[in-house]
Design a protein around this motif. Structure first.
Motif, PDB file in Angstrom:
ATOM      1  N   UNK A 536      40.796  39.428  23.864  1.00 61.18           N
ATOM      2  CA  UNK A 536      41.331  39.274  25.376  1.00 61.18           C
ATOM      3  C   UNK A 536      42.320  39.363  25.055  1.00 61.18           C
ATOM      4  N   UNK A 537      43.073  39.242  27.085  1.00 61.55           N
ATOM      5  CA  UNK A 537      43.704  39.551  27.051  1.00 61.55           C
ATOM      6  C   UNK A 537      44.138  39.157  28.891  1.00 61.55           C
ATOM      7  N   UNK A 538      45.057  38.601  29.021  1.00 64.24           N
ATOM      8  CA  UNK A 538      45.691  37.894  30.426  1.00 64.24           C
ATOM      9  C   UNK A 538      46.598  39.161  31.287  1.00 64.24           C
ATOM     10  N   UNK A 539      46.105  39.305  32.503  1.00 65.89           N
ATOM     11  CA  UNK A 539      47.079  40.757  33.214  1.00 65.89           C
ATOM     12  C   UNK A 539      47.535  39.793  33.902  1.00 65.89           C
ATOM     13  N   UNK A 540      49.022  39.587  34.605  1.00 68.46           N
ATOM     14  CA  UNK A 540      49.732  37.861  34.791  1.00 68.46           C
ATOM     15  C   UNK A 540      51.056  39.422  35.820  1.00 68.46           C
ATOM     16  N   UNK A 541      51.023  38.824  37.112  1.00 65.51           N
ATOM     17  CA  UNK A 541      52.487  38.981  38.174  1.00 65.51           C
ATOM     18  C   UNK A 541      53.591  38.941  37.331  1.00 65.51           C
TER      19      UNK A 541
END
Length: 780
Positions: A536-541
């Motif tokens: 899994x991966x996190x999308x950040x601003x």
């Protein structure tokens, strides 16, 4: 009895005739005699008399009126003034009394078995005044028993059983009879039992009627049933007694005293080598004269056997030889084994000195049959990699003819198990190859059937299942596990998490589980990604302060790669919407805002633009209405256009000139209809050829006209799919004046000539002047 009155003396006895007993007031004569003439009274001492009883023998065979006794009172002087009266049981019917003499007689024979004693009352009355001279005196007449009933048994035949081989004196059954005579008097009811038939096998107890065995070693297998006749005789068996008989059917019940024996100690059987496991080869039987469970037997193979077994048929008590291993004529053609039979139930009294088992030898000969081909394996499991090119090797199956001549075989694939025709097989050597490339993601297993057939005998076939496992090749790139709905708030800060993504791969991992790597372009100024290393991966601003007016949606390309060989990767696009959120980050709306007007655009310009828009809309609506009205046509275009509709024609009009509303002339003259005229009130989905009916003849009547028009409208394929009312009118051709309607006038009024109306009379002459006066030609 009171002493101041005369007494009736009862002095009867069947044992001592002509005797009397002295009483103070009177006497009664006995049954068979009268008092002596000289008045003597015989004295009897030491005798227990029942002075108030008469004794009467039953079934007395004397006169019709049997003399019972005599009543006499000392008040009777012999002058006939005394009357004797008898009341009680049977008085006046069974027993009669002479009123003058007091003699008592029985009117019929009496049976003690019906009634043993009668109670009567005697009175002595004055014949003239009916006054009682003696009080009422009670006495009994007792019926004395005689042996007039023979012994009787309850049934004519009795059934009993006793085990065979019973010892002497074994009780079988007790049979008793009954005698209706008096049990307490004499020997009339004393019975003695004897056996008339059944000796020397059985005996009977003379006192109680118990039947017992009298002969040792009675064998059921020799004789099973016996008929025994028992007699019961009264009078203690003396001469002159009565007797009765009955029959007792005695059956010897079976005991296990006979062992099973083979009549033939050698059995031969044949079995074809194709007999299935569990199939019967033959039966053997031993004889046991016993019955029931005493004859139940069990068959076994001595020492056991690896190819054959024997079981017992419980219904027939036979031994069934069955196969427990496949027979092969080519390897062994004859078998021999020994079978033992024994009783399953033994009687301890007879097991000594007897062997309750027997032996026999069984020989089985195997017969050859033409067997179908035999595969080396069943089933086959073969592995092949996916994406293998067509024609690639998959595996080999092999079969042979198990018969001695070893005939050649050929191979084929049952196409019902390979509908997509993915595989092929060499008919000679059994090599399986691919016809098309295989895809593991479409199907991991392929189950086909290979058929081996003898070339010389095509009816001998064998099929074997072949399971082909498609091995995975890393030929699919990972992709998003689902479709994501991602948004970012306008007031978001840099480094805030907006979405967690995951991936899936249809390929199988080489070891363990998949390992995916997520990445995006490093030059993306708006977002960044952090791989969590758990697929899994996190999308950040990357920045804050997004604006919907500037851009309402961002397309973020994410690259996902696996770690198998060869490495596969794909780019999936994540759509990020810009939304308005509250202070907690909850989405409120994602619609882009309407851009405000620029400062250079005045309010007057806006109003002018709005008016122009409204005017344009009105012009469009007006144009559409005019176009629609122009498209509407008159209900009736010409007199040939006939419709099944109701038309209201209520306009007075201008006479002949008003012919556009409704032209009924078409109904008057159907010959003027044009060919191939379609109805105008509907648009048919397809054009049908118009079927024109033949014109109606001049001499046709109105009914034929109406029926013709009705059939024409019913069969019209272009008729509207709704109900309509059709009106038909036809004047006919019989009027001499023809039609007076102006609707049949010519197309122009100039062609009309109304001079003929003048010939019809003054009324029509005026009408002709009116029409002639209005003619345009006349006016000019």
């Amino acid at each position: 009895m009171r002493t101041n009155q005369a007494l009736l003396v009862l002095m009867l006895s069947v044992l001592w005739p002509s005797t009397a007993l002295p009483f103070t007031t009177g006497n009664i004569e006995n049954l068979f005699g009268k008092p002596e003439s000289d008045g003597r009274v015989l004295q009897r001492s030491k005798r227990g008399w029942m002075w108030n009883q008469f004794f009467l023998l039953e079934e007395y065979t004397g006169n019709d009126h049997q003399y019972v006794g005599k009543l006499h009172s000392n008040m009777d002087k012999g002058d006939g003034t005394v009357k004797y009266v008898l009341t009680g049981d049977g008085a006046g019917t069974l027993f009669l009394i002479d009123e003058k003499s007091g003699d008592i007689h029985a009117t019929k024979r009496l049976d003690r078995e019906e009634k043993a004693m009668y109670t009567l009352h005697a009175k002595v009355l004055d014949r003239n005044t009916n006054a009682e001279l003696e009080p009422d005196t009670e006495f009994n007449i007792k019926i004395h028993d005689i042996n007039d009933n023979a012994p009787k048994f309850a049934k004519e035949i009795f059934f009993a059983s006793v085990p065979e081989m019973s010892e002497v004196g074994t009780s079988v059954v007790t049979i008793t009879a009954t005698d209706a005579d008096d049990q307490t008097y004499g020997n009339s009811a004393k019975l003695v039992y004897s056996i008339l038939q059944g000796q020397p096998y059985f005996s009977v107890d003379s006192e109680n009627g118990t039947i017992k065995t009298a002969l040792p070693g009675m064998d059921r297998e020799v004789k099973e049933n016996y008929q025994v006749v028992i007699q019961a005789k009264d009078m203690a068996g003396q001469m002159g007694g009565l007797s009765g008989t009955t029959t007792v059917s005695i059956t010897l019940s079976d005991v296990n005293d006979s062992p099973p024996r083979f009549a033939n100690h050698s059995f031969r059987m044949t079995a074809v080598e194709s007999t299935e496991i569990g199939g019967a080869v033959g039966r053997i039987r031993a004889d046991d004269p016993d019955v029931g469970r005493n004859a139940e037997m069990e068959y076994t193979i001595v020492g056991g056997h690896d190819t054959f077994n024997i079981i017992t048929d419980q219904m027939t008590q036979e031994g069934v030889v069955i196969i427990k291993k496949t027979l092969d004529y080519e390897s062994k053609r004859e078998y021999e084994f020994r079978v033992e039979v024994r009783n399953t139930y033994l009687d301890a009294r007879f097991i000594h000195g007897l062997q309750f088992k027997d032996y026999a030898t069984v020989k089985v000969t195997v017969e050859d049959v033409d067997e179908p081909p035999l595969f080396g394996m069943n089933p086959y499991i073969i592995e092949v990699h996916e994406d293998t090119a067509a024609g690639s090797f998959v595996g080999v199956v092999s079969a042979r003819d198990p018969d001695a001549d070893d005939k050649p075989v050929k191979y084929s694939i049952d196409r019902h198990t390979d509908l997509e025709r993915l595989f092929n097989i060499d008919s000679v050597n059994g090599t399986i190859t691919t016809l098309k490339a295989l895809d593991r993601e479409m199907s991991k297993w392929h189950n086909i059937s290979v058929v081996a057939t003898e070339i010389n005998n095509p009816r001998q076939t064998t099929r074997v299942p072949v399971f082909i496992k498609v091995l995975d090749v890393n030929d699919n790139a990972p992709e998003f596990a689902m479709s994501y709905d991602t948004f970012v708030c306008e007031n978001v800060k840099a480094g805030q998490l907006i979405q967690t993504i995951s991936a899936v791969d249809t390929d199988e991992p080489l070891v363990g589980q998949h390992k995916f790597v997520f990445s995006i372009s490093a030059s993306n100024p708006n977002f960044t990604i952090i791989d969590r290393e758990d697929n899994t991966a996190n999308i950040l601003t990357r920045r804050g302060g997004f604006s919907r007016r500037e851009m309402s949606m961002y397309f973020l390309p994410v690259v996902i790669s696996d770690n198998d060989y060869p490495i596969q990767s794909s780019t999936s696009t994540l759509i990020v919407r810009v939304c308005a959120c509250d202070s907690r980050g909850n989405m409120q709306t994602c619609n882009p805002e309407v851009l405000p007007f620029s400062d250079g655009l005045t309010t007057g310009a806006l109003v002018a633009i709005l008016l122009c828009v409204i005017i344009l809309l009105m012009i469009v609506v007006l144009f559409a209405a005019l176009r629609r009205q122009r498209k509407k046509e008159p209900l009736i275009i010409s007199k040939e256009d006939v419709r099944d509709n109701v038309v209201s024609y209520n306009d007075e009009g201008g006479g002949e000139e008003d012919t556009q509303a409704f032209d009924i002339g078409t109904l008057r003259n159907p010959e003027v209809m044009e060919t191939n005229k379609l109805r105008r009130d509907i648009i048919p989905e397809m054009l049908f050829p118009f079927r024109r009916t033949s014109p109606i003849k001049d001499n046709a009547d109105v009914r034929d006209f109406i029926n013709g028009r009705l059939q024409e409208n019913d069969s019209d394929p272009t008729a509207p799919p709704y109900d309509s009312l059709a009106t038909y009118a036809y004047e006919g051709t019989g009027s001499l004046a023809e039609s007076l309607s102006s609707l049949e006038s010519a197309a122009t009024e100039g062609d009309q000539d109304y001079d003929y109306l003048s010939n019809w009379g003054p009324q029509f002459k005026k009408l002709a002047e009116l029409y002639i006066g209005r003619s345009p030609d006349r006016e000019t």
